[in-house]
Design an enzyme around this catalytic site. Sequence first.
Site, short mmCIF file in Angstrom:
data_model
loop_
_atom_site.label_atom_id
_atom_site.label_comp_id
_atom_site.label_asym_id
_atom_site.label_seq_id
_atom_site.Cartn_x
_atom_site.Cartn_y
_atom_site.Cartn_z
CG PHE A 161 -1.86 -1.21 1.19
CD1 PHE A 161 -3.02 -1.20 0.44
CD2 PHE A 161 -1.52 -2.35 1.89
CE1 PHE A 161 -3.84 -2.31 0.38
CE2 PHE A 161 -2.33 -3.48 1.85
CZ PHE A 161 -3.50 -3.45 1.09
CB SER A 162 4.44 1.61 -0.71
OG SER A 162 5.34 2.65 -0.97
CG ASN A 163 0.66 6.79 0.08
OD1 ASN A 163 -0.22 6.15 -0.50
ND2 ASN A 163 0.47 7.38 1.25
CG LEU A 193 6.45 0.65 -3.87
CD1 LEU A 193 5.87 -0.76 -3.79
CD2 LEU A 193 7.80 0.63 -4.57
#
Length: 331
Positions: A100-102, A104
């Site tokens: 859920f990495s903003n 990435l």
Amino acid sequence: MADVRHGSFDFSAPGITYFELNFKSTKLPKFVDLPVPSLPTPLQEISDPVTMGAGVTLFIKRDDLIHPTVSGNKWRKLKYNLLEAKQQGATTILTFGGAFSNHLYATAAAGAYLNLKTIGIVRGEDPGELKSSTLKFCEQQGMTLHFVSREEYKLRNSQDYIDELSVKLGNPFVIPEGGTSEWALKGVEEMTYEVDQQLTQKPDYYAVAAGTGGTAAGILSSGANVLAFSALKGGEFLRQDILNLIGTGHSNGKLDLFTNYHFKGYAKHTQELLDFIRWFKEYHEIQLEQVYTGKMLFGLYDLMKNGYFQKGTTIVAVHTGGLQGLLDEMK
Ligand SMILES: *Cc1c(COP(=O)(O)O)cnc(C)c1O
């Protein structure tokens, strides 16, 4: 500053100018309608019974409006990383993140925009068809995803591991998790220069959510004081990480780290938090999300309610973006 373009971005806050893209592409974006970043982002004063009760002057630095896909602090942190990559002639960016990495998400979008290949090392097993919408977006932007075990992911900051990956994956330009590197600090410092001009003085504090602590470190290294709110449980480690990032040798602001507003842990939330985010949006017409900015503002409001600040204190809370991660039920 020539070739000023207006994107499809719609916001009504005053004082907005549109600048040419800072990290400039020779090619047009692959996807249509991508507005260029708008800098400086607005500094918006907000006032409600809590700020008035506390006698606090509160501003929101609207970095959520910086760019629709490379948003908030991720844009600030990527800027000099990507300029450096371009300068070194890199054609591929490699970086790290969770499902859920903003970071990435932003890296994938910026890579597509700048015509750089991107590789994401993702924590955990390949979910196959059940990929998060974040990871689906990353793939749509052309990012290649490599899933690694949680054990392997722990090596993400080890130089040996990075060297090994680099050899294996064609010597890419490596950006650490969260974009947090020395280059990140420089980009974040620029945000504070914008505020200095907008406010004509340094605020008493910045308030910011912390994941890796890179954003907090950048603000501190500009000389400003920071209230950092850990988005994860057990966030005490952030103090040392932040100090390590800043290094020694110049005068920094003062850090107050708050570790009790994690709401059960990273990416977790409670009803109380969601209620606060709903109230905030209704009252101020500013959307927060439940992973970072909601927790930070909840914490800040709790401190104001509890008389933590002297009357007359001026605070700039940084809206670090991340709205792509907003829960569906909150939209
Ligand atoms: C990544 C992120 C943060 C955390 O920033 P760090 O520099 O890693 O501490 C805060 N807010 C949002 C919205 C983010 O996406």
